[in-house]
Design a protein around this motif. Structure first.
Motif, short mmCIF file in Angstrom:
data_model
loop_
_atom_site.label_atom_id
_atom_site.label_comp_id
_atom_site.label_asym_id
_atom_site.label_seq_id
_atom_site.Cartn_x
_atom_site.Cartn_y
_atom_site.Cartn_z
N ASN A 68 -7.54 -0.09 -8.26
CA ASN A 68 -6.28 0.50 -8.69
C ASN A 68 -5.40 -0.55 -9.34
OD1 ASN A 68 -6.66 3.23 -7.72
ND2 ASN A 68 -6.46 2.40 -5.64
N ASP A 69 -4.53 -0.09 -10.24
CA ASP A 69 -3.67 -1.01 -10.99
C ASP A 69 -2.86 -1.91 -10.08
OD1 ASP A 69 -4.68 0.23 -13.19
OD2 ASP A 69 -2.81 1.16 -13.84
N TRP A 70 -2.33 -1.34 -8.98
CA TRP A 70 -1.44 -2.11 -8.10
C TRP A 70 -2.17 -3.13 -7.24
CZ3 TRP A 70 -2.22 3.16 -7.88
CH2 TRP A 70 -2.95 3.64 -6.78
N TYR A 100 1.45 -9.43 -12.47
CA TYR A 100 1.10 -8.38 -11.51
C TYR A 100 0.71 -7.13 -12.27
CZ TYR A 100 1.48 -5.19 -7.51
OH TYR A 100 1.21 -4.26 -6.54
N GLY A 101 -0.46 -6.61 -11.97
CA GLY A 101 -0.97 -5.43 -12.66
C GLY A 101 -2.03 -5.81 -13.67
N ASN A 125 0.64 6.05 -11.59
CA ASN A 125 -0.78 6.36 -11.60
C ASN A 125 -1.03 7.79 -11.11
OD1 ASN A 125 -3.49 6.37 -9.78
ND2 ASN A 125 -3.77 5.03 -11.53
N THR A 176 -2.57 -6.06 -16.83
CA THR A 176 -1.99 -6.05 -18.18
C THR A 176 -2.40 -7.24 -19.02
OG1 THR A 176 0.01 -7.17 -17.37
CG2 THR A 176 0.02 -4.76 -17.38
N ARG A 196 7.60 -2.77 -6.89
CA ARG A 196 6.74 -2.72 -8.07
C ARG A 196 5.43 -1.99 -7.76
NH1 ARG A 196 5.84 -1.32 -12.68
NH2 ARG A 196 4.40 -2.52 -13.96
N ARG A 197 4.87 -2.22 -6.58
CA ARG A 197 3.64 -1.55 -6.19
C ARG A 197 3.84 -0.04 -6.11
NH1 ARG A 197 0.72 -3.38 -0.71
NH2 ARG A 197 2.58 -2.45 0.21
N GLN A 212 6.09 1.72 -7.73
CA GLN A 212 6.26 2.23 -9.08
C GLN A 212 4.91 2.46 -9.75
OE1 GLN A 212 8.70 -0.91 -10.71
NE2 GLN A 212 10.61 0.18 -10.26
N MET A 213 3.98 1.52 -9.58
CA MET A 213 2.66 1.67 -10.18
C MET A 213 1.88 2.81 -9.55
SD MET A 213 1.13 -2.04 -11.27
CE MET A 213 1.77 -3.16 -10.04
N ARG A 214 2.00 2.97 -8.25
CA ARG A 214 1.28 4.04 -7.57
C ARG A 214 1.79 5.40 -8.01
NH1 ARG A 214 -0.08 2.54 -1.35
NH2 ARG A 214 -1.26 4.46 -1.64
#
Length: 262
Positions: A148-150, A132-133, A222, A135, A214-215, A217-219
């Protein structure tokens, strides 16, 4: 009659001394009681704590299984429109349609018609894990950000090859990620795999709650990077905004010194 300061101080010292003695006596009693507990009682206490932990772990596992089955049903029934990324001298991002069928394959097809092509198939048994993401090694090659990363994820195949995707919208992302991950669990039986991002990616079922967390956290990360702010500052601003929205002004004043002026 007014007592002298010395008398007051003496009385205070006596009361403190007596209180200390009582507390020490009670502490000694408790220590003696603790030492006198039988091994059976201690064992029951440990067993009880273990039961609580086991029950909670079982509840979480049941939730992951339910979420996985629900997402797989949607994958079989409706499929997903995703963006497939290729990176190289001329990177591109193309929409495609993915549908899980009953023959152990994922078929790709026309995104506009949402129709799978049986000739374009990916064997489920070749899926090692899902990242996920953005990476994966391939995602790290990108020179421009389309999503977007998420919204990004990668299917790790045998030979550490990745299929790099992004969800069409945020509503589809949890089901897409959970379903693909569930397929990896089915084929790998939870055995540790070493993905191309050089981390131990032991495959376990995902729940919607874990994906949402997790989404988020990424937002937040970012947002913090984009505005050159710390994650703590972003979180505090969110708390302030929420407090202003849900609390009456009178209650805001009560918590103002704790939150609003932080």
């Amino acid at each position: 009659m007014v007592e002298s300061l010395a008398a007051v101080q003496a009385e205070a010292a006596r009361v403190v001394g007596e209180s200390t003695g009582v507390l020490q006596y009670r502490e000694d009693q408790l220590r003696e009681y603790e030492n006198s507990m039988t091994e059976e009682i201690k064992a029951l206490r440990i067993k009880g704590n273990g039961y609580k932990r086991s029950s909670y772990a079982l509840m979480k596992q049941k939730q992951r299984e339910a979420d996985s089955e629900s997402s797989l049903d949607r994958f079989r029934r409706d499929g997903f429109v995703v963006f497939e990324h290729t990176f190289g001298s001329r990177p591109k991002r193309e929409a495609t349609f993915m549908l899980l069928n009953g023959t152990g394959t994922i078929n790709w097809g026309d995104a506009k018609q949402k129709k799978a092509n049986p000739k374009k198939a990916l064997a489920v048994k070749s899926i090692q894990s899902v990242i996920y993401g953005p990476t994966s090694a391939e995602f790290n090659k990108r020179t421009m950000i389309d999503d977007n990363d998420w919204m990004c994820l990668s299917i790790v195949m045998q030979g550490n090859v990745t299929i790099d995707l992004s969800a069409q919208n945020e509503e589809d992302l949890p089901d897409l990620l959970i379903a693909l991950n569930a397929l990896a669990v089915q084929t790998q039986s939870g055995k540790p795999q070493h993905g191309p991002d050089k981390r131990d990616t032991a495959v376990q079922l995902l729940s919607r709650g874990s994906v949402y967390t997790r989404r988020l956290q990424m937002r937040i990360a970012n947002n913090a990077t984009r505005h050159n702010l710390s994650v703590q500052t972003i979180l505090m601003r969110s708390v302030k905004k929420t407090v202003k929205q849900i609390m009456p002004e009178a209650e805001q004043a009560v918590v103002g010194k704790l939150i609003l002026t932080a």
